[in-house]
Motif scaffolding. Structure first.
Motif, PDB file in Angstrom:
ATOM      1  N   LEU A  40      39.031  34.244  21.708  1.00 52.86           N
ATOM      2  CA  LEU A  40      38.577  32.895  22.004  1.00 52.86           C
ATOM      3  C   LEU A  40      39.419  31.834  21.289  1.00 52.86           C
ATOM      4  N   VAL A  41      39.828  30.830  22.034  1.00 59.04           N
ATOM      5  CA  VAL A  41      40.477  29.651  21.465  1.00 59.04           C
ATOM      6  C   VAL A  41      39.536  28.476  21.709  1.00 59.04           C
ATOM      7  N   CYS A  42      39.173  27.769  20.637  1.00 63.13           N
ATOM      8  CA  CYS A  42      38.073  26.811  20.691  1.00 63.13           C
ATOM      9  C   CYS A  42      38.500  25.406  20.282  1.00 63.13           C
ATOM     10  N   VAL A  43      37.707  24.433  20.696  1.00 65.38           N
ATOM     11  CA  VAL A  43      37.858  23.053  20.240  1.00 65.38           C
ATOM     12  C   VAL A  43      37.449  23.002  18.773  1.00 65.38           C
ATOM     13  N   ALA A  44      38.308  22.455  17.913  1.00 63.69           N
ATOM     14  CA  ALA A  44      38.058  22.544  16.479  1.00 63.69           C
ATOM     15  C   ALA A  44      38.537  21.285  15.759  1.00 63.69           C
ATOM     16  N   THR A  45      38.126  21.190  14.475  1.00 61.72           N
ATOM     17  CA  THR A  45      38.438  20.030  13.638  1.00 61.72           C
ATOM     18  C   THR A  45      38.823  20.485  12.240  1.00 61.72           C
ATOM     19  N   VAL A  46      39.807  19.827  11.654  1.00 62.97           N
ATOM     20  CA  VAL A  46      40.142  20.054  10.248  1.00 62.97           C
ATOM     21  C   VAL A  46      39.155  19.248   9.402  1.00 62.97           C
ATOM     22  N   THR A  47      38.352  19.917   8.583  1.00 62.98           N
ATOM     23  CA  THR A  47      37.338  19.214   7.796  1.00 62.98           C
ATOM     24  C   THR A  47      37.675  19.130   6.309  1.00 62.98           C
ATOM     25  N   ARG A  48      38.622  19.952   5.862  1.00 60.31           N
ATOM     26  CA  ARG A  48      38.998  19.895   4.451  1.00 60.31           C
ATOM     27  C   ARG A  48      40.404  20.461   4.283  1.00 60.31           C
ATOM     28  N   ILE A  49      41.158  19.906   3.335  1.00 61.02           N
ATOM     29  CA  ILE A  49      42.506  20.387   3.060  1.00 61.02           C
ATOM     30  C   ILE A  49      42.655  20.592   1.560  1.00 61.02           C
ATOM     31  N   ILE A  50      42.951  21.828   1.169  1.00 61.21           N
ATOM     32  CA  ILE A  50      43.225  22.171  -0.230  1.00 61.21           C
ATOM     33  C   ILE A  50      44.649  22.703  -0.287  1.00 61.21           C
ATOM     34  N   HIS A  51      45.587  21.849  -0.687  1.00 60.90           N
ATOM     35  CA  HIS A  51      47.002  22.218  -0.719  1.00 60.90           C
ATOM     36  C   HIS A  51      47.448  22.665   0.677  1.00 60.90           C
ATOM     37  N   ARG A  52      47.694  23.944   0.915  1.00 61.96           N
ATOM     38  CA  ARG A  52      48.102  24.414   2.233  1.00 61.96           C
ATOM     39  C   ARG A  52      46.937  25.068   2.986  1.00 61.96           C
ATOM     40  N   LEU A  53      45.774  25.074   2.382  1.00 60.61           N
ATOM     41  CA  LEU A  53      44.609  25.726   2.972  1.00 60.61           C
ATOM     42  C   LEU A  53      43.790  24.722   3.776  1.00 60.61           C
TER      43      LEU A  53
ATOM     44  N   GLN B  94      45.782  24.241  28.152  1.00 60.02           N
ATOM     45  CA  GLN B  94      46.142  23.756  29.485  1.00 60.02           C
ATOM     46  C   GLN B  94      47.605  24.048  29.793  1.00 60.02           C
ATOM     47  N   LEU B  95      48.463  23.866  28.802  1.00 61.58           N
ATOM     48  CA  LEU B  95      49.895  24.077  28.997  1.00 61.58           C
ATOM     49  C   LEU B  95      50.222  25.538  29.276  1.00 61.58           C
ATOM     50  N   THR B  96      49.586  26.448  28.549  1.00 56.75           N
ATOM     51  CA  THR B  96      49.931  27.869  28.641  1.00 56.75           C
ATOM     52  C   THR B  96      49.069  28.645  29.634  1.00 56.75           C
ATOM     53  N   GLY B  97      47.965  28.035  30.100  1.00 63.63           N
ATOM     54  CA  GLY B  97      47.091  28.743  31.013  1.00 63.63           C
ATOM     55  C   GLY B  97      46.056  29.599  30.318  1.00 63.63           C
ATOM     56  N   TYR B  98      45.781  29.310  29.044  1.00 62.54           N
ATOM     57  CA  TYR B  98      44.772  30.072  28.291  1.00 62.54           C
ATOM     58  C   TYR B  98      43.423  29.373  28.448  1.00 62.54           C
ATOM     59  N   GLN B  99      42.349  30.138  28.401  1.00 62.34           N
ATOM     60  CA  GLN B  99      41.010  29.570  28.552  1.00 62.34           C
ATOM     61  C   GLN B  99      40.556  28.907  27.258  1.00 62.34           C
ATOM     62  N   LEU B 100      40.184  27.638  27.329  1.00 64.99           N
ATOM     63  CA  LEU B 100      39.691  26.901  26.161  1.00 64.99           C
ATOM     64  C   LEU B 100      38.174  26.943  26.117  1.00 64.99           C
TER      65      LEU B 100
END
Length: 652
Positions: free
Chosen positions: A532-545, A575-581
């Motif tokens: 599964l590839v899902c709609v997501a959000t970055v909620t926190r950034i710790i250095h590179r994490l 959409q570009l690659t034809g994968y199901q979102l």
């Protein structure tokens, strides 16, 4: 007849002469829209193929759905137990009756894995029934799917729309921002996106026109969201009434000048046609000095979507039922660089595993033996003639390490992301040191006696951290199961266990200028259900994490992911690659989550929060012996991209 032919040829020559260097029609009024709106063309709407009369029809509340013949096509949903037509079931493996059941199964599998981990049991694939959907609803979904497939087969590019979800609407209505394409080096155009930004001009089809032929007009990028751009036709100034979203890498977006070289007409939109009497002069003024796409942009897009892995290639991949070992699998399909791997012993090809071609979970044949990793031998005596071993140069390279001096040792303690619960960073122990810098890690308090749940991380992996990392960065650390002395303190635990912390200097402390910011939108793999590839959000950034939140789902399903993970993609990648979102979960899906999971999360947060700053200082002094965990800020990868847009010069 000859006179008619001569008139036609003369008209064609006249039309060609009336196009200037911009590809524009000088005499737009002669192309009357009113008189030509009923004309047909190759680009007009296709006729809908009628339903075969041989298929029985089911009617419900005025809706008509087709029902395929044959009892042999029946299947049972692994989530809700509903029996239905196999062809109407969701996914290629036909395991679920709908997207909702597939997503619910993923959630329950995750909960079951976490619960089993807490109970010291191996994870099970069984999931409780959350809800049942009427068969008619599933047949409706199947009818919609059929129509979608038919429409897609008539277009040039693969596009997998999600019913009820549109990235453009989602971004615009909520004023969201999205991570730029150059944050994703593994994605198409990720290394050559350059400075394609707001203000770049392109040539696109003119939809505000009823001419019988397909015509184009200039548009400017108003907003970027990953691959998707909000465009506004030239001449509309501050009028956003006809703004539209499209994928910049799609087949209908071209650099300025493409129409002139391709013999395509530039025609002003009908809404603003009356605003100017000399559109050529208008375009010259507006476009001089503006930026556009490079002339070879479409070629670069095509080249960046060529993938070296091919079906029938053999690889070694982690055994999803026993993380401590690898198995041989065969590439079955490649979509956008993501591989569907089928374990070699799977006769019906249903025992599969999804990952990106640059995933650290796949390796060339012979890798396990070379480093001393556990490996499950295949019962198949001889590989099929059509199968070939994937060349070693196709796999992601790990950084070489020097292990001859001070190095990791068995029994050393550290902190690690739990691969069975990616929302948690846990107390962990090095159980075995392999060759080439690889380590076998176990989660304290939850390990199986035979080590079947150990997992392999490289010494440079961004998923392992030195003792004290969570406390210094104010991340909740998951202590060993059953450990009574809470709040957890590393100093006391090491003394009780008679262990030592792995030296800080052995860990990867490099932090690239990744470009991510909190609240950015993206498309992310649910690593607990990697199909599964899902709609997501970055909620926190710790250095590179990065802390990745799946929109519409509770925080307990969040996952810690590295900024350079190949499982993160720009908005519009599917959409570009034809994968199901997978769209954000609906309210009904959230309501169906078990209350026991919520209670577990609540008690967990009450139990472990409240760390004090003093303990952080104590850890530095007593555990790290004055050696600080300083991250190295690397040079920006974006600096080497160069410019991927071109300035438009006025011809003398």
């Amino acid at each position: 007849m000859e006179n008619t032919k001569d008139l036609t040829e003369h008209s064609s020559r006249t039309e060609r002469k009336r196009r200037d260097s911009f590809g524009m029609f000088d005499g737009y009024d002669s192309c009357s829209e009113d008189t030509s709106s009923s004309s047909s063309s190759d680009d007009s709407e296709e006729e809908v193929t009628p339903l075969p009369s041989s298929l029985p029809i089911i009617k419900n509340n005025g809706q008509v759905y087709t029902y395929p013949d044959g009892k042999s096509g029946m299947a049972t949903c692994e989530m809700c137990g509903m029996v239905g037509v196999r062809d109407a079931f969701y996914s290629k493996t036909k395991r679920f009756c709908s997207v909702s059941c597939s997503r619910s199964y993923s959630s329950n599998s995750k909960k079951a894995s976490i619960l089993a981990r807490l109970q010291g049991k191996p994870p099970t694939k069984k999931a409780k029934v959350l809800q049942k959907q009427p068969l008619v609803a599933k047949l409706a979904a199947y009818a919609q799917y059929q129509a979608t497939v038919q429409n897609q087969s008539k277009t040039k590019t693969a596009s997998v729309p999600v019913e009820g979800f549109n990235w453009g609407t989602y971004i615009s209505s909520n004023s969201f921002s999205a991570a730029p394409v150059n944050c994703f080096k593994h994605a198409p155009m990720g290394t050559c996106w350059g400075d394609i930004t707001e203000g770049v001009r392109v040539e696109v089809p003119n939809t505000d026109c009823s001419l019988p032929t397909k015509v184009f007009w200039i548009a400017g990028i108003v907003k970027l969201a990953g691959y998707n751009a909000l465009l506004r036709y030239e001449g509309f100034e501050n009028d956003s009434s006809l703004d539209f979203w499209c994928n910049v890498c799609g087949p209908d977006i071209h650099p300025v000048g493409w129409c002139a070289t391709s013999g395509k007409p530039l025609v002003p939109p009908r809404t603003v046609q009356h605003k100017n009497t000399n559109w050529k002069a208008f375009l010259v003024k507006r476009l001089t000095g503006a930026k556009t796409l490079p002339p070879d942009f479409s070629q670069k897009v095509s080249e960046s979507m060529q993938y070296p892995f091919k079906p029938s290639m053999r690889v070694e991949v982690v055994d999803k039922t026993h993380l401590c070992r690898t198995r041989v699998a065969v590439v079955d399909n490649v979509i956008g660089g993501r591989l569907r791997l089928v374990y070699e012993e799977s006769e019906d090809k249903t025992d599969d595993f999804w990952c990106h071609m640059y995933s650290p979970l796949i390796h060339p044949i012979g890798w396990s033996r070379s480093i001393g990793h556990r490996f499950k031998r295949s019962d198949i005596a001889k590989k099929q003639d059509s199968h070939i071993d994937a060349p070693s140069h196709l796999f992601a390279k790990v950084k070489e390490v020097e292990s001859s001096g001070e190095w990791f040792k068995e029994g050393m303690k550290l902190e690690a992301i739990d691969p069975l619960n990616l929302s948690a960073i846990c107390v962990a122990t090095i159980r075995k040191v392999l060759a080439d810098g690889y380590l076998m890690i176990g989660i304290d308090g939850s390990e199986a006696a035979d080590g079947s749940d150990w997992f392999c991380y490289h010494a440079t992996s961004p998923s392992i951290f030195p003792v004290g990392f969570c406390e210094i960065n104010m991340i909740e650390l998951t202590p060993p199961r059953g450990y009574a002395k809470l709040p957890f303190k590393w100093f006391d635990y090491l003394r009780e266990m008679g262990s030592i912390a792995a030296p800080v200097k052995l860990f990867n402390k490099e932090v690239p200028n990744h470009g991510f910011h909190v609240a950015m939108k993206l498309e992310a793999v649910d690593l607990m259900e990697p199909r599964l590839v899902c709609v997501a959000t970055v909620t926190r950034i710790i250095h590179r994490l990065l802390r990745i939140h799946f929109d519409g789902w509770e925080d307990e399903y969040d996952q810690w992911v590295d900024c350079e993970s190949p499982d993160l993609y720009p908005v519009g990648w599917c959409q570009l690659t034809g994968y199901q979102l997978q769209p954000p979960a609906s309210q009904s899906s959230r309501d169906n989550q078990s209350s026991s999971s919520k209670q577990k999360k609540k008690s967990k947060s009450q139990q472990y929060k409240g760390h004090k700053k003093m303990s952080s200082l104590q850890l530095k002094e007593e555990l790290l012996d004055g050696e600080e965990y300083n991250f190295l800020q690397g040079s920006s990868d974006q600096e080497s991209n160069g410019s991927a847009s071109h300035y438009i010069k006025q011809e003398p």
